[in-house]
Design an enzyme around this catalytic site. Structure first.
Site, PDB file in Angstrom:
ATOM      1  N   ASP A 169      -9.991  -5.497  -4.033  1.00  0.00           N
ATOM      2  CA  ASP A 169      -9.598  -4.534  -3.144  1.00  0.00           C
ATOM      3  C   ASP A 169     -10.591  -3.278  -3.237  1.00  0.00           C
ATOM      4  O   ASP A 169     -10.385  -2.395  -4.122  1.00  0.00           O
ATOM      5  CB  ASP A 169      -7.910  -3.977  -3.536  1.00  0.00           C
ATOM      6  CG  ASP A 169      -7.300  -3.181  -2.814  1.00  0.00           C
ATOM      7  OD1 ASP A 169      -8.002  -2.447  -1.762  1.00  0.00           O
ATOM      8  OD2 ASP A 169      -6.592  -3.033  -2.422  1.00  0.00           O
ATOM      9  N   SER A 173       0.894  -1.264  -0.316  1.00  0.00           N
ATOM     10  CA  SER A 173      -0.342  -0.289   0.234  1.00  0.00           C
ATOM     11  C   SER A 173       0.825   1.369   0.232  1.00  0.00           C
ATOM     12  O   SER A 173       1.968   1.498  -0.799  1.00  0.00           O
ATOM     13  CB  SER A 173      -0.975   0.347   1.171  1.00  0.00           C
ATOM     14  OG  SER A 173      -2.226   1.331   0.922  1.00  0.00           O
ATOM     15  N   HIS A 204      -8.051  -5.071   0.021  1.00  0.00           N
ATOM     16  CA  HIS A 204      -6.544  -4.887  -0.222  1.00  0.00           C
ATOM     17  C   HIS A 204      -6.103  -5.691   1.160  1.00  0.00           C
ATOM     18  O   HIS A 204      -4.705  -5.169   0.939  1.00  0.00           O
ATOM     19  CB  HIS A 204      -7.196  -3.814   0.857  1.00  0.00           C
ATOM     20  CG  HIS A 204      -5.740  -2.516   1.345  1.00  0.00           C
ATOM     21  ND1 HIS A 204      -5.210  -2.298   0.334  1.00  0.00           N
ATOM     22  CD2 HIS A 204      -5.411  -1.798   1.757  1.00  0.00           C
ATOM     23  CE1 HIS A 204      -4.032  -1.197   0.231  1.00  0.00           C
ATOM     24  NE2 HIS A 204      -4.055  -1.145   1.594  1.00  0.00           N
TER      25      HIS A 204
END
Length: 229
Positions: A177, A78, A207
């Site tokens: 996600d 991320s 995610h």
């Protein structure tokens, strides 16, 4: 010796990448570092923390590995993926792995679907059993608004540098996600200058891609990529 740095995401902690770290520890003798960025971890304390502190902390961890290891791989999840990209341009990193890297963020269509599921479970009296609800309720109530702006500063710094990434890179993205849309992975794949680059989509991953049902297939692909000459 080979060193491997794993960098977690915004409002997260080492738990986000620990399944992959454990997988690599079981199969290698690598020096593996999984730092906690300032203000992050199981108990968030982000107030007053600047984006430069997150980048600097990851940078210090990388320099430590570079001082003792012949090769160093960097894995970022991320926001950590953007920090990893930034570091791969600035330092002599050998390989790069980007997991759900947030070049773009908020997949509104999937997020709406997830929220719909939360509402459905709420009506059924099961909301407190939903992992997504529990984790993001905690994050939302413990994340200062100014910290979100600091996250955006990381994006603004790292995205323009993606075109300068020229080392072997593995990009992975969950197809469901709700935070980072699949177009983020495609954008990174098309933007980086690496001759050797791989794009992997996990059909069952949200995610937290390192915690997905099909994570071992992903981990196997990453392991093969890092082991290959």
């Amino acid at each position: 010796m080979i060193g491997c740095l794993l960098i977690h995401g915004f409002t997260g902690g080492p738990y986000e990448v620990e399944p992959l770290a454990d997988y690599l520890k079981e199969r290698t003798q690598w020096e593996i570092a999984v730092p906690t960025l300032p203000g992050h971890g199981e108990t968030l304390a982000l107030r007053g923390i600047k984006h430069a502190e997150w980048i600097q902390h990851a940078e210090d961890e990388l320099k430590e590995l570079l001082s003792t290891c012949e090769k160093v791989y960097v894995i970022g999840f991320s926001m950590g993926g953007l920090i990893a990209s930034y570091l791969s341009v600035k330092y002599e990193v050998d390989k790069l792995v980007l997991l759900s890297a947030a070049a773009y963020y908020i997949n509104y269509r999937q997020l709406a679907k997830d929220i719909g599921n939360l509402i459905k479970e709420g009506l059924q009296g099961k909301i407190l059993e939903n992992e997504l609800y529990n984790r993001y309720k905690f994050k939302m109530t413990n994340t200062p608004i100014l910290s979100a702006y600091e996250f955006k500063k990381v994006v603004r710094i790292a995205r323009p540098l993606l075109k300068e990434v020229n080392i072997p890179t593995f990009i992975a993205q969950g197809e469901i996600d709700g935070i980072v849309p699949p177009k983020s992975a495609q954008y990174i794949y098309e933007t980086i200058s690496s001759e050797e680059k791989n794009l992997f989509y996990s059909p069952k991953a949200k995610h937290l891609i390192c915690h997905s049902e099909d994570k071992h297939e992903l981990f196997g692909e990453i392991y093969h990529f890092l082991q290959s000459e």
